[in-house]
Design a protein around this motif. Structure first.
Motif, PDB file in Angstrom:
ATOM      1  N   LYS A 182       0.830  -1.206   0.000  1.00  0.00           N
ATOM      2  CA  LYS A 182       0.000   0.000   0.000  1.00  0.00           C
ATOM      3  C   LYS A 182       0.861   1.251   0.000  1.00  0.00           C
ATOM      4  O   LYS A 182       0.518   2.257  -0.622  1.00  0.00           O
ATOM      5  CB  LYS A 182      -0.930  -0.005   1.214  1.00  0.00           C
ATOM      6  N   GLY A 183       1.990   1.186   0.707  1.00  0.00           N
ATOM      7  CA  GLY A 183       2.882   2.336   0.781  1.00  0.00           C
ATOM      8  C   GLY A 183       3.571   2.652  -0.533  1.00  0.00           C
ATOM      9  O   GLY A 183       4.121   3.739  -0.706  1.00  0.00           O
ATOM     10  N   MET A 184       3.530   1.715  -1.459  1.00  0.00           N
ATOM     11  CA  MET A 184       4.162   1.920  -2.774  1.00  0.00           C
ATOM     12  C   MET A 184       3.228   2.629  -3.750  1.00  0.00           C
ATOM     13  O   MET A 184       3.661   3.070  -4.807  1.00  0.00           O
ATOM     14  CB  MET A 184       4.575   0.559  -3.360  1.00  0.00           C
ATOM     15  N   ARG A 185       1.968   2.739  -3.381  1.00  0.00           N
ATOM     16  CA  ARG A 185       0.995   3.346  -4.297  1.00  0.00           C
ATOM     17  C   ARG A 185       1.100   4.860  -4.305  1.00  0.00           C
ATOM     18  O   ARG A 185       1.302   5.494  -3.283  1.00  0.00           O
ATOM     19  CB  ARG A 185      -0.431   2.965  -3.872  1.00  0.00           C
ATOM     20  N   GLU A 186       0.934   5.420  -5.504  1.00  0.00           N
ATOM     21  CA  GLU A 186       0.834   6.870  -5.667  1.00  0.00           C
ATOM     22  C   GLU A 186      -0.468   7.180  -6.391  1.00  0.00           C
ATOM     23  O   GLU A 186      -1.020   6.320  -7.093  1.00  0.00           O
ATOM     24  CB  GLU A 186       2.035   7.402  -6.458  1.00  0.00           C
ATOM     25  N   ASN A 187      -0.948   8.402  -6.215  1.00  0.00           N
ATOM     26  CA  ASN A 187      -2.289   8.747  -6.709  1.00  0.00           C
ATOM     27  C   ASN A 187      -2.473   8.532  -8.208  1.00  0.00           C
ATOM     28  O   ASN A 187      -3.551   8.164  -8.659  1.00  0.00           O
ATOM     29  CB  ASN A 187      -2.612  10.206  -6.361  1.00  0.00           C
ATOM     30  N   GLN A 191      -2.920   0.647 -13.126  1.00  0.00           N
ATOM     31  CA  GLN A 191      -2.865  -0.744 -12.686  1.00  0.00           C
ATOM     32  C   GLN A 191      -1.564  -1.404 -13.149  1.00  0.00           C
ATOM     33  O   GLN A 191      -0.944  -2.177 -12.410  1.00  0.00           O
ATOM     34  CB  GLN A 191      -4.068  -1.515 -13.246  1.00  0.00           C
ATOM     35  N   GLU A 192      -1.155  -1.062 -14.367  1.00  0.00           N
ATOM     36  CA  GLU A 192       0.091  -1.625 -14.892  1.00  0.00           C
ATOM     37  C   GLU A 192       1.298  -1.168 -14.071  1.00  0.00           C
ATOM     38  O   GLU A 192       2.212  -1.948 -13.809  1.00  0.00           O
ATOM     39  CB  GLU A 192       0.278  -1.210 -16.358  1.00  0.00           C
ATOM     40  N   THR A 193       1.292   0.100 -13.649  1.00  0.00           N
ATOM     41  CA  THR A 193       2.388   0.620 -12.837  1.00  0.00           C
ATOM     42  C   THR A 193       2.443  -0.069 -11.487  1.00  0.00           C
ATOM     43  O   THR A 193       3.520  -0.426 -10.996  1.00  0.00           O
ATOM     44  CB  THR A 193       2.238   2.141 -12.640  1.00  0.00           C
ATOM     45  N   LEU A 194       1.277  -0.270 -10.883  1.00  0.00           N
ATOM     46  CA  LEU A 194       1.231  -0.943  -9.592  1.00  0.00           C
ATOM     47  C   LEU A 194       1.756  -2.364  -9.690  1.00  0.00           C
ATOM     48  O   LEU A 194       2.538  -2.817  -8.845  1.00  0.00           O
ATOM     49  CB  LEU A 194      -0.208  -0.970  -9.053  1.00  0.00           C
ATOM     50  N   ILE A 195       1.336  -3.069 -10.727  1.00  0.00           N
ATOM     51  CA  ILE A 195       1.805  -4.440 -10.917  1.00  0.00           C
ATOM     52  C   ILE A 195       3.315  -4.467 -11.096  1.00  0.00           C
ATOM     53  O   ILE A 195       4.010  -5.347 -10.574  1.00  0.00           O
ATOM     54  CB  ILE A 195       1.094  -5.090 -12.123  1.00  0.00           C
ATOM     55  N   PHE A 196       3.839  -3.485 -11.836  1.00  0.00           N
ATOM     56  CA  PHE A 196       5.286  -3.394 -12.039  1.00  0.00           C
ATOM     57  C   PHE A 196       5.992  -3.176 -10.699  1.00  0.00           C
ATOM     58  O   PHE A 196       7.018  -3.807 -10.402  1.00  0.00           O
ATOM     59  CB  PHE A 196       5.599  -2.249 -12.996  1.00  0.00           C
ATOM     60  N   LYS A 197       5.447  -2.288  -9.874  1.00  0.00           N
ATOM     61  CA  LYS A 197       6.038  -2.024  -8.560  1.00  0.00           C
ATOM     62  C   LYS A 197       6.013  -3.271  -7.680  1.00  0.00           C
ATOM     63  O   LYS A 197       6.995  -3.580  -6.989  1.00  0.00           O
ATOM     64  CB  LYS A 197       5.294  -0.879  -7.865  1.00  0.00           C
ATOM     65  N   TYR A 198       4.885  -3.977  -7.697  1.00  0.00           N
ATOM     66  CA  TYR A 198       4.788  -5.190  -6.889  1.00  0.00           C
ATOM     67  C   TYR A 198       5.780  -6.248  -7.378  1.00  0.00           C
ATOM     68  O   TYR A 198       6.325  -7.025  -6.584  1.00  0.00           O
ATOM     69  CB  TYR A 198       3.365  -5.742  -6.924  1.00  0.00           C
ATOM     70  N   GLY A 199       6.008  -6.258  -8.677  1.00  0.00           N
ATOM     71  CA  GLY A 199       7.003  -7.172  -9.231  1.00  0.00           C
ATOM     72  C   GLY A 199       8.397  -6.846  -8.732  1.00  0.00           C
ATOM     73  O   GLY A 199       9.190  -7.756  -8.432  1.00  0.00           O
ATOM     74  N   LEU A 200       8.710  -5.544  -8.631  1.00  0.00           N
ATOM     75  CA  LEU A 200      10.008  -5.135  -8.099  1.00  0.00           C
ATOM     76  C   LEU A 200      10.142  -5.537  -6.633  1.00  0.00           C
ATOM     77  O   LEU A 200      11.228  -5.954  -6.188  1.00  0.00           O
ATOM     78  CB  LEU A 200      10.189  -3.624  -8.246  1.00  0.00           C
TER      79      LEU A 200
END
Length: 287
Positions: A182-187, A191-200
């Motif tokens: 949750k802390g990695m999310r920005e406004n 969805q693609e960016t979030l998935i990429f972040k979770y992958g990292l």
């Protein structure tokens, strides 16, 4: 009982590293690495069970065959060269962690998938969860038969490991992971960016167990390694600055300077000035 299980055999002198020692050391290192982003307990869990499958009779017969410690005519002996790399010892830990986490709601299921994927992949690189033909390769590992993974057998052979694992899993690590996500999310994240972040994030967690496992194994194989590794015990930045300043002053106070000495001093001063006056423009004067 854990001390009787072999984790590694040193190639140079056939010395043995016992499984409990390897799991404990790897857990400590992986926890230190993961603590850099506040997920220490997750790292410790990964290290604790990554080689859990080595506590099975099949793996022990396989590795002891390499030392010649088994009766060559006995029932337990196996062909070491034929079985080399083919005895599954990574699925057991993945299965045990998944079974303990997946029923703890949505957060537990996500944590179960994250951790078990890292454990199952620690020798191969992160596995494809979906095979090219569309089959669920991840579930195939998690549902692999006891006959092939020996998960129940292995965890029952390592009572202290099981006790430590239960204690770590009781700390709400699934919620820690969700809060990190949750802390990695920005406004403005898609969805693609979030998935990429979770992958990292997954790859970072994976790197913690991978590095910890390989470092401990390498240190056992070449004991002298431990004398040259810092393992987080780094000299303070203020001390390093003082050492650098002293060395620079030695160059500055050199009595007979050549062209390189002069340029070196100018570069050093220009770097210092730029760090204190970012908008400045500096030129070097070549003598």
């Amino acid at each position: 009982m854990a001390g009787h299980f072999i984790a590694h055999i040193r190639s140079k002198d056939k010395a043995i590293q016992f499984l409990d020692e390897h799991l404990s050391a790897t857990s400590l290192l992986a926890g230190q690495f993961a603590d850099k982003i506040g997920l220490k307990e997750i790292g410790e869990i990964l290290g604790l069970v990554h080689d859990l499958g080595k506590a099975s009779n099949e793996f022990q017969n396989y590795i002891r065959s390499a030392t010649g410690s088994l009766d060559p005519d006995g029932d337990g002996v196996s062909d070491f060269e034929v079985k080399k790399g083919k005895v599954d010892h990574s699925s057991a830990g993945a299965q045990v962690v998944f079974r303990n986490l997946h029923s703890k709601g949505k957060a537990g299921l996500i944590a179960a998938q994250f951790l078990s994927l890292c454990i199952a992949s620690h020798h191969s690189g992160i596995i494809d969860c979906l095979s090219p033909n569309g089959e669920n390769a991840f579930n195939a590992r998690i549902e692999k038969s006891e006959e092939k993974t020996h998960a129940n057998e292995a965890i029952s052979n390592l009572e202290e490991v099981e006790e430590k694992l239960i204690g770590l899993l009781s700390l709400g690590i699934e919620n820690q992971l969700i809060q990190k996500m949750k802390g990695m999310r920005e406004n403005n994240d898609s969805q693609e960016t979030l998935i990429f972040k979770y992958g990292l994030l997954l790859r970072f967690i994976f790197s913690c167990i991978l590095d910890a496992d390989r470092l401990d194994t390498a240190d056992f194989e070449i004991p002298g390694n431990t004398r040259i590794r810092n393992y987080g015990r780094y000299t303070s930045w203020s001390t390093l600055i003082q050492r650098l300043d002293l060395k620079i002053k030695e160059f500055e106070n050199k009595e007979q300077k050549n062209v390189v000495d002069v340029i070196r001093n100018q570069v050093s001063q220009a770097c210092y000035d730029f760090s204190t006056k970012p908008k400045g423009i500096y030129q070097l004067t070549v003598p």
